[in-house]
Design a protein around this motif. Structure first.
Motif, PDB file in Angstrom:
ATOM      1  N   SER A 133      20.351  -0.685  15.494  1.00 44.97           N
ATOM      2  CA  SER A 133      19.668  -0.062  16.597  1.00 44.97           C
ATOM      3  C   SER A 133      19.275   1.424  16.008  1.00 44.97           C
ATOM      4  O   SER A 133      18.224   1.945  16.684  1.00 44.97           O
ATOM      5  N   VAL A 134      20.021   2.004  15.207  1.00 46.64           N
ATOM      6  CA  VAL A 134      19.611   3.485  14.606  1.00 46.64           C
ATOM      7  C   VAL A 134      19.133   3.544  13.365  1.00 46.64           C
ATOM      8  O   VAL A 134      18.666   4.547  12.802  1.00 46.64           O
ATOM      9  N   GLU A 135      19.252   2.297  12.666  1.00 46.76           N
ATOM     10  CA  GLU A 135      18.687   2.390  11.156  1.00 46.76           C
ATOM     11  C   GLU A 135      17.491   2.882  10.989  1.00 46.76           C
ATOM     12  O   GLU A 135      16.481   2.562  12.136  1.00 46.76           O
ATOM     13  N   GLY A 136      17.201   4.150  10.129  1.00 41.83           N
ATOM     14  CA  GLY A 136      16.030   4.268  10.024  1.00 41.83           C
ATOM     15  C   GLY A 136      15.473   5.817  10.771  1.00 41.83           C
ATOM     16  O   GLY A 136      14.839   6.448  10.842  1.00 41.83           O
ATOM     17  N   ARG A 137      16.415   5.992  11.867  1.00 41.92           N
ATOM     18  CA  ARG A 137      16.215   6.837  12.769  1.00 41.92           C
ATOM     19  C   ARG A 137      17.232   7.926  12.756  1.00 41.92           C
ATOM     20  O   ARG A 137      16.831   9.157  13.017  1.00 41.92           O
ATOM     21  N   PHE A 138      18.351   7.525  12.336  1.00 42.52           N
ATOM     22  CA  PHE A 138      19.701   8.572  12.424  1.00 42.52           C
ATOM     23  C   PHE A 138      20.080   8.590  10.989  1.00 42.52           C
ATOM     24  O   PHE A 138      19.975   7.816  10.341  1.00 42.52           O
ATOM     25  N   THR A 139      20.611   9.984  10.598  1.00 41.23           N
ATOM     26  CA  THR A 139      21.171  10.171   9.482  1.00 41.23           C
ATOM     27  C   THR A 139      22.555  10.706   9.647  1.00 41.23           C
ATOM     28  O   THR A 139      22.887  11.684  10.350  1.00 41.23           O
ATOM     29  N   ILE A 140      23.650  10.260   8.782  1.00 38.62           N
ATOM     30  CA  ILE A 140      24.881  10.705   8.935  1.00 38.62           C
ATOM     31  C   ILE A 140      25.071  11.698   7.649  1.00 38.62           C
ATOM     32  O   ILE A 140      24.584  11.276   6.498  1.00 38.62           O
ATOM     33  N   SER A 141      25.859  12.884   7.913  1.00 43.80           N
ATOM     34  CA  SER A 141      26.182  13.581   6.719  1.00 43.80           C
ATOM     35  C   SER A 141      27.621  14.336   6.908  1.00 43.80           C
ATOM     36  O   SER A 141      28.162  14.341   7.855  1.00 43.80           O
ATOM     37  N   ARG A 142      28.152  14.927   5.769  1.00 51.56           N
ATOM     38  CA  ARG A 142      29.238  15.818   5.989  1.00 51.56           C
ATOM     39  C   ARG A 142      29.186  16.810   4.937  1.00 51.56           C
ATOM     40  O   ARG A 142      28.523  16.721   3.878  1.00 51.56           O
ATOM     41  N   ASP A 143      29.505  17.848   5.319  1.00 52.02           N
ATOM     42  CA  ASP A 143      29.801  19.071   4.527  1.00 52.02           C
ATOM     43  C   ASP A 143      31.189  19.301   3.867  1.00 52.02           C
ATOM     44  O   ASP A 143      32.048  18.341   4.166  1.00 52.02           O
ATOM     45  N   ASP A 144      31.210  20.335   2.974  1.00 47.13           N
ATOM     46  CA  ASP A 144      32.539  20.487   2.357  1.00 47.13           C
ATOM     47  C   ASP A 144      33.759  20.960   3.343  1.00 47.13           C
ATOM     48  O   ASP A 144      34.776  21.200   2.734  1.00 47.13           O
ATOM     49  N   ARG A 145      33.328  21.579   4.455  1.00 49.24           N
ATOM     50  CA  ARG A 145      34.304  21.881   5.430  1.00 49.24           C
ATOM     51  C   ARG A 145      34.671  20.690   5.969  1.00 49.24           C
ATOM     52  O   ARG A 145      35.672  20.792   7.119  1.00 49.24           O
TER      53      ARG A 145
END
Length: 116
Positions: free
Chosen positions: A64-76
């Motif tokens: 339901s979220v594919e193409g609309r939401f983006t997950i990411s993570r930083d070095d903290r």
């Protein structure tokens, strides 16, 4: 023990955007994980998988979220969920989690409400 704290929720109009954050703290093991991600729960519904990111950096998304939401993570080791083109059905409480082996930790959740 790993603690997680979500932020960034709020009221948004359909078609708008939000960015959720999930700050991790506590054990140094928080930098090690099998996967970290997001679930959400709408009123009267079961908790639903939104997205996760694996230790190898691979991202997975719910249909339901594919193409609309983006997950990411930083070095903290702060986890993010960029939500674009938000729809009414995205309303709910968003929870982040951290998982390593048989252990996991969850945040308290942040509310996202989609309304005109």
């Amino acid at each position: 023990q790993v603690q997680l704290e979500e932020s960034g929720g709020g009221l948004v109009q359909p078609g708008g955007s939000l960015r959720l954050s999930c700050a991790t703290s506590g054990s140094i093991f928080r930098f090690m994980f099998d996967d970290m991600g997001w679930y959400r729960q709408a009123p009267g519904k079961q908790r639903e998988f939104v997205a996760n990111i694996t230790e190898f950096g691979h991202a997975n998304y719910g249909d339901s979220v594919e193409g609309r939401f983006t997950i990411s993570r930083d070095d903290r080791n702060t986890l993010y969920l960029q939500m674009d083109n938000i729809q009414a059905e995205d309303t709910g409480v968003y929870f982040c989690y951290w998982k390593l082996g048989s252990g996991d930790s969850w945040g308290q959740g942040t509310q996202v409400t989609v309304s005109l």
